[in-house]
Scaffold this motif. Structure first.
Motif, PDB file in Angstrom:
ATOM      1  N   SER A  34      68.833 -25.543  60.959  1.00  0.00           N
ATOM      2  CA  SER A  34      68.707 -26.925  60.532  1.00  0.00           C
ATOM      3  C   SER A  34      69.607 -27.189  59.339  1.00  0.00           C
ATOM      4  N   SER A  35      70.097 -28.404  59.250  1.00  0.00           N
ATOM      5  CA  SER A  35      70.965 -28.779  58.153  1.00  0.00           C
ATOM      6  C   SER A  35      70.176 -28.876  56.866  1.00  0.00           C
ATOM      7  N   PRO A  36      70.656 -28.333  55.755  1.00  0.00           N
ATOM      8  CA  PRO A  36      69.934 -28.431  54.494  1.00  0.00           C
ATOM      9  C   PRO A  36      69.705 -29.877  54.083  1.00  0.00           C
ATOM     10  N   ASP A  37      70.630 -30.776  54.434  1.00  0.00           N
ATOM     11  CA  ASP A  37      70.485 -32.167  54.044  1.00  0.00           C
ATOM     12  C   ASP A  37      69.386 -32.867  54.816  1.00  0.00           C
ATOM     13  N   SER A  38      68.982 -32.307  55.968  1.00  0.00           N
ATOM     14  CA  SER A  38      67.995 -32.968  56.797  1.00  0.00           C
ATOM     15  C   SER A  38      66.572 -32.587  56.432  1.00  0.00           C
ATOM     16  N   ALA A  39      66.399 -31.666  55.491  1.00  0.00           N
ATOM     17  CA  ALA A  39      65.063 -31.251  55.098  1.00  0.00           C
ATOM     18  C   ALA A  39      64.369 -32.356  54.329  1.00  0.00           C
ATOM     19  N   SER A  40      63.053 -32.374  54.440  1.00  0.00           N
ATOM     20  CA  SER A  40      62.269 -33.377  53.736  1.00  0.00           C
ATOM     21  C   SER A  40      62.370 -33.153  52.226  1.00  0.00           C
ATOM     22  N   PRO A  41      62.486 -34.232  51.414  1.00  0.00           N
ATOM     23  CA  PRO A  41      62.588 -34.058  49.966  1.00  0.00           C
ATOM     24  C   PRO A  41      61.360 -33.387  49.367  1.00  0.00           C
ATOM     25  N   ARG A  42      60.199 -33.501  50.044  1.00  0.00           N
ATOM     26  CA  ARG A  42      58.972 -32.935  49.508  1.00  0.00           C
ATOM     27  C   ARG A  42      58.840 -31.450  49.810  1.00  0.00           C
ATOM     28  N   ALA A  43      59.695 -30.907  50.696  1.00  0.00           N
ATOM     29  CA  ALA A  43      59.531 -29.536  51.180  1.00  0.00           C
ATOM     30  C   ALA A  43      59.915 -28.526  50.109  1.00  0.00           C
ATOM     31  N   LEU A  44      59.150 -27.434  50.049  1.00  0.00           N
ATOM     32  CA  LEU A  44      59.516 -26.300  49.226  1.00  0.00           C
ATOM     33  C   LEU A  44      60.508 -25.441  49.995  1.00  0.00           C
ATOM     34  N   ASN A  45      61.505 -24.941  49.313  1.00  0.00           N
ATOM     35  CA  ASN A  45      62.507 -24.103  49.957  1.00  0.00           C
ATOM     36  C   ASN A  45      62.183 -22.644  49.644  1.00  0.00           C
ATOM     37  N   ILE A  46      61.199 -22.105  50.375  1.00  0.00           N
ATOM     38  CA  ILE A  46      60.713 -20.748  50.112  1.00  0.00           C
ATOM     39  C   ILE A  46      61.466 -19.716  50.934  1.00  0.00           C
ATOM     40  N   PHE A  47      61.764 -20.048  52.188  1.00  0.00           N
ATOM     41  CA  PHE A  47      62.322 -19.079  53.120  1.00  0.00           C
ATOM     42  C   PHE A  47      63.778 -19.397  53.447  1.00  0.00           C
ATOM     43  N   ASP A  48      64.551 -18.347  53.624  1.00  0.00           N
ATOM     44  CA  ASP A  48      65.929 -18.462  54.090  1.00  0.00           C
ATOM     45  C   ASP A  48      65.884 -18.546  55.616  1.00  0.00           C
ATOM     46  N   ARG A  49      65.922 -19.764  56.147  1.00  0.00           N
ATOM     47  CA  ARG A  49      65.757 -19.974  57.584  1.00  0.00           C
ATOM     48  C   ARG A  49      66.911 -19.378  58.387  1.00  0.00           C
ATOM     49  N   ASP A  50      68.113 -19.381  57.804  1.00  0.00           N
ATOM     50  CA  ASP A  50      69.249 -18.783  58.507  1.00  0.00           C
ATOM     51  C   ASP A  50      69.058 -17.267  58.636  1.00  0.00           C
ATOM     52  N   LEU A  51      68.544 -16.634  57.585  1.00  0.00           N
ATOM     53  CA  LEU A  51      68.269 -15.200  57.648  1.00  0.00           C
ATOM     54  C   LEU A  51      67.173 -14.907  58.665  1.00  0.00           C
ATOM     55  N   LYS A  52      66.152 -15.754  58.722  1.00  0.00           N
ATOM     56  CA  LYS A  52      65.081 -15.538  59.687  1.00  0.00           C
ATOM     57  C   LYS A  52      65.612 -15.640  61.120  1.00  0.00           C
ATOM     58  N   ARG A  53      66.505 -16.597  61.368  1.00  0.00           N
ATOM     59  CA  ARG A  53      67.114 -16.711  62.695  1.00  0.00           C
ATOM     60  C   ARG A  53      67.869 -15.425  63.042  1.00  0.00           C
ATOM     61  N   LYS A  54      68.616 -14.885  62.083  1.00  0.00           N
ATOM     62  CA  LYS A  54      69.368 -13.653  62.320  1.00  0.00           C
ATOM     63  C   LYS A  54      68.432 -12.474  62.576  1.00  0.00           C
ATOM     64  N   GLN A  55      67.319 -12.401  61.822  1.00  0.00           N
ATOM     65  CA  GLN A  55      66.364 -11.319  62.018  1.00  0.00           C
ATOM     66  C   GLN A  55      65.749 -11.372  63.409  1.00  0.00           C
ATOM     67  N   LYS A  56      65.375 -12.564  63.858  1.00  0.00           N
ATOM     68  CA  LYS A  56      64.769 -12.704  65.182  1.00  0.00           C
ATOM     69  C   LYS A  56      65.790 -12.427  66.286  1.00  0.00           C
ATOM     70  N   ASN A  57      67.033 -12.856  66.082  1.00  0.00           N
ATOM     71  CA  ASN A  57      68.079 -12.563  67.060  1.00  0.00           C
ATOM     72  C   ASN A  57      68.337 -11.062  67.155  1.00  0.00           C
ATOM     73  N   TRP A  58      68.371 -10.405  66.002  1.00  0.00           N
ATOM     74  CA  TRP A  58      68.594  -8.956  65.986  1.00  0.00           C
ATOM     75  C   TRP A  58      67.468  -8.233  66.721  1.00  0.00           C
ATOM     76  N   ALA A  59      66.224  -8.637  66.449  1.00  0.00           N
ATOM     77  CA  ALA A  59      65.082  -7.987  67.088  1.00  0.00           C
ATOM     78  C   ALA A  59      65.093  -8.195  68.597  1.00  0.00           C
ATOM     79  N   ALA A  60      65.477  -9.385  69.041  1.00  0.00           N
ATOM     80  CA  ALA A  60      65.441  -9.702  70.469  1.00  0.00           C
ATOM     81  C   ALA A  60      66.505  -8.974  71.271  1.00  0.00           C
ATOM     82  N   GLN A  61      67.591  -8.534  70.623  1.00  0.00           N
ATOM     83  CA  GLN A  61      68.661  -7.887  71.366  1.00  0.00           C
ATOM     84  C   GLN A  61      68.609  -6.362  71.257  1.00  0.00           C
TER      85      GLN A  61
END
Length: 345
Positions: A34-61
């Protein structure tokens, strides 16, 4: 109780699931990140979503991803059981954060007519587990679902929403795509998940390095779930908790399996690495504090299950305030009134 068993048997060959290409909504189809600009202004930025996508892709392959699927398959089956508890069929259903399809494999085509499986990891979608239900795979972020309003009769999610930065927005998105009188059934990790590992790492790091950093991701409290579901628009809510304990040979085997599940920590404030002495000390503390009689080490996974319905005028509703004909103070007289009624007959 689940016990860790290494599965070396051959799994049936997974079918190839293509990524949906049709224009299914008036909104833009979400990409894997997801684009960083599209996130809700109220949202906390706790997790690195790009890293999580890479981790899940690595696990699946990995050559044998099913070796690490035991927990997600178990929770997926429990979510499916809750679907079966509802006495109706669902022509169109959506799995948010489906992974390799851990819920769909436990459902049948008599209950669900067609299944959309959405996930942020493309490799997971390409290696989904076979199911008898017709399925379509959609590459999408949990916070940006690319579907029209009032589309699905059922939305499910299993062990995915705990990685979302903006959980209120994700729940609102799920409510948005549900049809009136549609139901959402979800499962996510709770606050006591892996408390043994968390405690061992904190004690070891404090002893060896004079302080500690978070090595297990933060989780939502069960007391907040009902409020978040209600704020998203759901009613007739049900929230319950369960615990699954898995026994491992040691702490390092547990950490290996977490990586194989795609569940490694992706918090922005995570520590890049731990010293070797600290890791060995943590393993020793874990064994000393928590080992079972047979020498194995338990790891506790707390699971929150939630059910919420989208409003429809046909749903049962509480009576209006002040419409009661009997007060609570008179309830104690019921037995005497019943006995008197029997005597007069």
């Amino acid at each position: 109780m689940l016990r860790l068993k290494r599965l070396w048997c051959l799994w049936r060959r997974p079918r190839l699931a293509g990524v949906l290409a049709e224009n299914l909504s008036s909104r833009e189809v979400a990409s894997g990140v997801s684009s960083p600009d599209s996130a809700s202004p109220r949202a906390l930025n706790i997790f690195d979503r790009d890293l999580k996508r890479k981790q899940k892709n690595w696990a699946a392959q990995q050559p044998e991803p099913m070796k690490y699927d035991y927990l997600k398959e178990e929770v997926g089956s429990r979510v499916a059981d809750r679907v079966y508890d509802i006495a109706r069929d669902f022509p169109l259903a959506l799995d948010v954060g489906c992974g390799r399809g851990y819920i769909a494999q436990h459902l049948n085509k008599e209950t669900v007519g067609k299944f959309f499986q959405a996930d942020v990891a493309e490799n997971a979608l390409k290696n989904t587990i076979e199911t008898e239900i017709p399925t379509l795979s959609v590459l999408a972020d949990e916070e940006f679902l690319p579907f029209r309003e009032n589309t699905f009769d059922l939305v499910v999610s299993s062990l995915s929403l705990h990685w979302v930065n903006d959980l209120p927005r994700a729940l609102e998105q799920i409510h948005y795509v549900l049809k009136p009188d549609g139901v959402f059934i979800g499962a996510m990790f709770g606050g006591d998940t892996l408390y043994e590992l968390r405690c061992a790492l904190q004690l070891a790091e404090t002893e060896r390095e004079g302080g500690f950093s978070p090595h297990v991701s933060p989780f939502t409290a069960v007391s907040d779930l009902g409020h978040l579901l209600g704020r998203a628009g759901f009613n007739t809510l049900t929230v319950d908790t369960d615990e699954i304990q898995v026994n491992y040979p040691g702490m390092f085997e547990l950490m290996e399996d977490l990586q194989g599940m795609g569940e490694s920590n992706c918090s922005w404030n995570r520590k890049a690495l731990l010293h070797r002495d600290t890791m060995l000390a943590a393993a020793a503390i874990y064994r000393e504090m928590y080992r079972n009689e047979d020498g194995s080490l338990p790891a506790t996974y707390q699971i929150y299950y939630m059910i919420g319905w989208k409003y429809h005028h046909s749903q049962a509703r509480p009576a209006e305030r002040g419409s009661a004909t009997v007060s609570f103070g008179e309830l104690g007289k019921i037995n005497s009134l019943v006995s008197q009624g029997k005597k007069t007959q």
